[in-house]
Design a protein around this motif. Structure first.
Motif, PDB file in Angstrom:
ATOM      1  N   LYS A  84       2.907  -4.101  -5.302  1.00 56.00           N
ATOM      2  CA  LYS A  84       2.929  -2.630  -5.333  1.00 56.00           C
ATOM      3  C   LYS A  84       1.605  -2.064  -4.828  1.00 56.00           C
ATOM      4  CE  LYS A  84       2.871   1.159  -8.645  1.00 56.00           C
ATOM      5  NZ  LYS A  84       2.929   1.521 -10.066  1.00 56.00           N
ATOM      6  N   SER A  85       0.498  -2.612  -5.292  1.00 58.24           N
ATOM      7  CA  SER A  85      -0.821  -2.152  -4.870  1.00 58.24           C
ATOM      8  C   SER A  85      -1.018  -2.363  -3.375  1.00 58.24           C
ATOM      9  CB  SER A  85      -1.902  -2.894  -5.659  1.00 58.24           C
ATOM     10  OG  SER A  85      -3.193  -2.517  -5.244  1.00 58.24           O
ATOM     11  N   LYS A  88       1.026   0.160  -1.437  1.00 64.79           N
ATOM     12  CA  LYS A  88       0.376   1.463  -1.567  1.00 64.79           C
ATOM     13  C   LYS A  88      -0.792   1.580  -0.586  1.00 64.79           C
ATOM     14  CE  LYS A  88      -1.947   4.345  -5.041  1.00 64.79           C
ATOM     15  NZ  LYS A  88      -2.343   4.440  -6.467  1.00 64.79           N
ATOM     16  N   GLU A  89      -1.624   0.565  -0.534  1.00 63.26           N
ATOM     17  CA  GLU A  89      -2.771   0.583   0.376  1.00 63.26           C
ATOM     18  C   GLU A  89      -2.319   0.594   1.831  1.00 63.26           C
ATOM     19  OE1 GLU A  89      -5.346  -2.642  -0.605  1.00 63.26           O
ATOM     20  OE2 GLU A  89      -5.697  -1.948  -2.655  1.00 63.26           O
ATOM     21  N   THR A 121       5.987   2.665  -5.913  1.00 64.44           N
ATOM     22  CA  THR A 121       4.887   2.990  -5.003  1.00 64.44           C
ATOM     23  C   THR A 121       4.894   4.463  -4.645  1.00 64.44           C
ATOM     24  OG1 THR A 121       4.956   0.749  -4.069  1.00 64.44           O
ATOM     25  CG2 THR A 121       3.831   2.437  -2.788  1.00 64.44           C
ATOM     26  N   GLY A 124       3.700   6.449  -7.532  1.00 63.97           N
ATOM     27  CA  GLY A 124       2.256   6.317  -7.699  1.00 63.97           C
ATOM     28  C   GLY A 124       1.438   7.072  -6.677  1.00 63.97           C
ATOM     29  N   LEU A 125       2.068   7.437  -5.558  1.00 62.68           N
ATOM     30  CA  LEU A 125       1.355   8.151  -4.492  1.00 62.68           C
ATOM     31  C   LEU A 125       1.591   9.658  -4.512  1.00 62.68           C
ATOM     32  CD1 LEU A 125       1.914   5.711  -1.498  1.00 62.68           C
ATOM     33  CD2 LEU A 125      -0.290   6.333  -2.488  1.00 62.68           C
ATOM     34  N   ASP A 250      -0.229   1.853 -12.658  1.00 59.23           N
ATOM     35  CA  ASP A 250      -0.698   2.350 -11.358  1.00 59.23           C
ATOM     36  C   ASP A 250      -2.126   1.883 -11.102  1.00 59.23           C
ATOM     37  OD1 ASP A 250      -0.469   3.642  -8.990  1.00 59.23           O
ATOM     38  OD2 ASP A 250      -0.987   5.608  -9.761  1.00 59.23           O
TER      39      ASP A 250
END
Length: 250
Positions: A84-85, A88-89, A121, A124-125, A250
């Motif tokens: 997930k991280s 996201k990046e 994701t 979280g954004l 998150d």
């Protein structure tokens, strides 16, 4: 529009063949598509994607199917939080405006996990960037024709030449040829002439089926009785807690 196609298994991109040509997405695979025989099919998909002038990216190492199942059965969350991280990046660094991936169908845990990861994701954004979030059917692809379509959904129709190119690419993909042949026998080639992508309205959704158990759990119970499987992936014990962890962390 800068687009990301994030899919659970190599081969799913064939159900979005004209979409690939129109939107030119970056592509990320959750798994290598190794299946029960542990023979990855990801290179076949990479070759197809590259033949269309697109690129596959690896913000994390794709899992084997066995790795996915073992992690789920052990209630491991950290590896999926890392995915997930990484997604996201990737979205931030590549200025992604739209993400498209597997629908939540209850057929295969990896497919559903892909959807949970996408939705988590996007959630979280929300405070940083607004991402258009779409899904498409993998197993019940008949819904491409029968679903009630909304104005914000994306429907793509293929002409005869585009359909022929799509079918040629599908039938030349050895690992999924049997599945393609089965659908053609039941519904005909024209069945693949529509690609349908739904705008996700509820990213917190954890189930989409009306039965007591998802298909993968019912299938697993049968395999345990036959002695083929030794452990059961349960929605309530394994998948639902994982999904909720992905949504909350998150």
């Amino acid at each position: 529009m800068k687009t990301l196609l994030f899919i659970g298994h190599p081969g799913h991109e064939l159900l979005a063949y004209k979409f690939l040509n129109i939107y030119k997405p970056d592509v990320i695979f959750l798994t290598k598509g190794s299946g029960s025989n542990d023979e990855p099919r990801i290179q076949q998909s990479i070759d197809l994607i590259e033949s269309l002038g697109l690129k596959a990216y690896y913000p994390f190492e794709p899992f084997t199917d066995r790795q996915i199942y073992d992690l789920i059965l052990s209630n491991s969350t950290d590896p999926f939080l890392s995915v997930k991280s990484a997604i996201k990046e990737f979205i931030i660094s590549h200025n992604i405006e739209m993400i498209v991936g597997d629908a939540l169908e209850g057929f295969n845990p990896s497919h559903d996990l892909c959807r949970y990861l996408i939705n988590a994701t996007v959630i979280g954004l929300e405070d940083k960037v607004k991402i258009r979030n779409y899904d498409f059917f993998q197993e019940d692809v008949r819904k491409n024709r029968s679903s009630s379509k909304k104005p914000e959904d994306i429907t793509i129709e293929l002409d005869d030449t585009e359909l022929q190119n799509k079918m040629t690419a599908s039938l030349n993909y050895p690992e999924i040829k049997l599945e393609v042949d089965k659908f053609v026998q039941h519904y005909g080639t024209d069945f693949f002439s529509v690609e349908y992508f739904r705008k996700v309205s509820d990213p917190f959704k954890v189930k989409s089926w009306n039965t007591e158990f998802p298909y993968y759990e019912e299938f697993g119970r049968k395999r345990i009785k036959e002695g083929t499987y030794s452990q059961l992936i349960s929605f309530s014990e394994h998948i639902e807690p994982l999904a909720k962890t992905l949504f909350q962390q998150d």
